[in-house]
Design a protein around this motif. Sequence first.
Motif, PDB file in Angstrom:
ATOM      1  N   THR B  32      21.394 -86.522  -2.910  1.00  8.83           N
ATOM      2  CA  THR B  32      20.841 -84.568  -3.708  1.00  8.83           C
ATOM      3  C   THR B  32      19.932 -84.325  -2.925  1.00  8.83           C
ATOM      4  O   THR B  32      19.726 -83.228  -3.855  1.00  8.83           O
ATOM      5  CB  THR B  32      21.326 -84.572  -4.972  1.00  8.83           C
ATOM      6  OG1 THR B  32      20.718 -85.509  -5.757  1.00  8.83           O
ATOM      7  CG2 THR B  32      22.693 -85.325  -5.842  1.00  8.83           C
ATOM      8  N   HIS B  33      19.427 -85.341  -2.225  1.00  6.91           N
ATOM      9  CA  HIS B  33      17.981 -84.554  -1.444  1.00  6.91           C
ATOM     10  C   HIS B  33      17.451 -84.068  -1.281  1.00  6.91           C
ATOM     11  O   HIS B  33      16.542 -83.182  -1.419  1.00  6.91           O
ATOM     12  CB  HIS B  33      17.322 -86.323  -0.777  1.00  6.91           C
ATOM     13  CG  HIS B  33      16.085 -86.466   0.011  1.00  6.91           C
ATOM     14  ND1 HIS B  33      15.175 -86.312   1.137  1.00  6.91           N
ATOM     15  CD2 HIS B  33      15.484 -86.905  -0.836  1.00  6.91           C
ATOM     16  CE1 HIS B  33      14.228 -86.644   0.508  1.00  6.91           C
ATOM     17  NE2 HIS B  33      14.306 -87.392  -0.606  1.00  6.91           N
ATOM     18  N   SER B  34      18.642 -82.545  -0.269  1.00  8.80           N
ATOM     19  CA  SER B  34      18.705 -81.521   0.307  1.00  8.80           C
ATOM     20  C   SER B  34      18.533 -80.367  -1.184  1.00  8.80           C
ATOM     21  O   SER B  34      18.534 -79.197  -0.645  1.00  8.80           O
ATOM     22  CB  SER B  34      18.892 -81.322   1.376  1.00  8.80           C
ATOM     23  OG  SER B  34      19.919 -81.625   1.612  1.00  8.80           O
ATOM     24  N   LEU B  35      18.970 -80.877  -2.183  1.00  7.96           N
ATOM     25  CA  LEU B  35      20.026 -79.909  -3.354  1.00  7.96           C
ATOM     26  C   LEU B  35      18.099 -79.365  -3.792  1.00  7.96           C
ATOM     27  O   LEU B  35      17.437 -80.970  -4.589  1.00  7.96           O
ATOM     28  CB  LEU B  35      20.447 -80.144  -4.249  1.00  7.96           C
ATOM     29  CG  LEU B  35      22.139 -80.713  -3.215  1.00  7.96           C
ATOM     30  CD1 LEU B  35      22.988 -81.714  -4.054  1.00  7.96           C
ATOM     31  CD2 LEU B  35      22.538 -79.419  -2.702  1.00  7.96           C
ATOM     32  N   SER B  36      18.181 -78.498  -4.363  1.00  3.98           N
ATOM     33  CA  SER B  36      17.001 -77.886  -5.087  1.00  3.98           C
ATOM     34  C   SER B  36      17.294 -77.940  -6.226  1.00  3.98           C
ATOM     35  O   SER B  36      17.968 -77.399  -7.356  1.00  3.98           O
ATOM     36  CB  SER B  36      16.364 -76.452  -4.756  1.00  3.98           C
ATOM     37  OG  SER B  36      16.079 -75.554  -6.344  1.00  3.98           O
ATOM     38  N   LEU B  37      16.489 -79.218  -7.667  1.00  5.79           N
ATOM     39  CA  LEU B  37      17.006 -78.424  -8.816  1.00  5.79           C
ATOM     40  C   LEU B  37      16.737 -77.465  -9.654  1.00  5.79           C
ATOM     41  O   LEU B  37      17.383 -77.400 -10.560  1.00  5.79           O
ATOM     42  CB  LEU B  37      15.307 -79.692  -9.317  1.00  5.79           C
ATOM     43  CG  LEU B  37      15.686 -79.617 -11.206  1.00  5.79           C
ATOM     44  CD1 LEU B  37      16.827 -80.771 -11.873  1.00  5.79           C
ATOM     45  CD2 LEU B  37      14.442 -81.064 -11.686  1.00  5.79           C
ATOM     46  N   SER B  38      15.919 -76.134  -8.889  1.00  6.65           N
ATOM     47  CA  SER B  38      15.813 -75.343  -9.900  1.00  6.65           C
ATOM     48  C   SER B  38      16.964 -74.776  -9.745  1.00  6.65           C
ATOM     49  O   SER B  38      16.709 -73.443 -10.447  1.00  6.65           O
ATOM     50  CB  SER B  38      14.664 -74.434  -9.417  1.00  6.65           C
ATOM     51  OG  SER B  38      12.822 -75.779  -9.249  1.00  6.65           O
TER      52      SER B  38
END
Lengths: 89, 89
Positions: B32-38
């Motif tokens: 999930t490295h390039s997924l934005s948590l926000s």
Amino acid sequence: MTSTEILGYCAAFLTTSSFLPQAFLTLKTKDTHSLSLSMYSLFTMGILFWLIYGIQIQDYAIIIANSITFLLASMILGFKIYNVIYKQG
Amino acid sequence: MTSTEILGYCAAFLTTSSFLPQAFLTLKTKDTHSLSLSMYSLFTMGILFWLIYGIQIQDYAIIIANSITFLLASMILGFKIYNVIYKQG
């Protein structure tokens, strides 16, 4: 404005603005490795359909929200396609 | 059914189903490295608002589309939160 309408506007604001941090992260890191190409292709096309739908029923909330989301999603999709072609991911 | 209604259903189908390939990719790779948590936090909350909105106006298309998207987005968000806490990303 009824509480239901306010809820609808809050929902539209949240789902539209949520693509801003993703767009910033992608712009900053240029990393799209864990983003799904199929997702962004289907999603961007879907948002374009929502935009045309909004224009047809002349609903400004749908038009504005989906214009912004379309720009952000297209940018993320553009980075993903570039990385798939030139950087294998 | 008018052509505008069909366009709306196509738009709903595309934006909802687009989260399936992302959910499969995240399930498969756990990355999930390039997924934005926000993004996933705001988006999942927004979809929940859309779901409550759909229940309030008793629109089954909105209820069904957003129930599915809520499940998929929550799953992706869950993986992201797990990775942020346990794997720094």
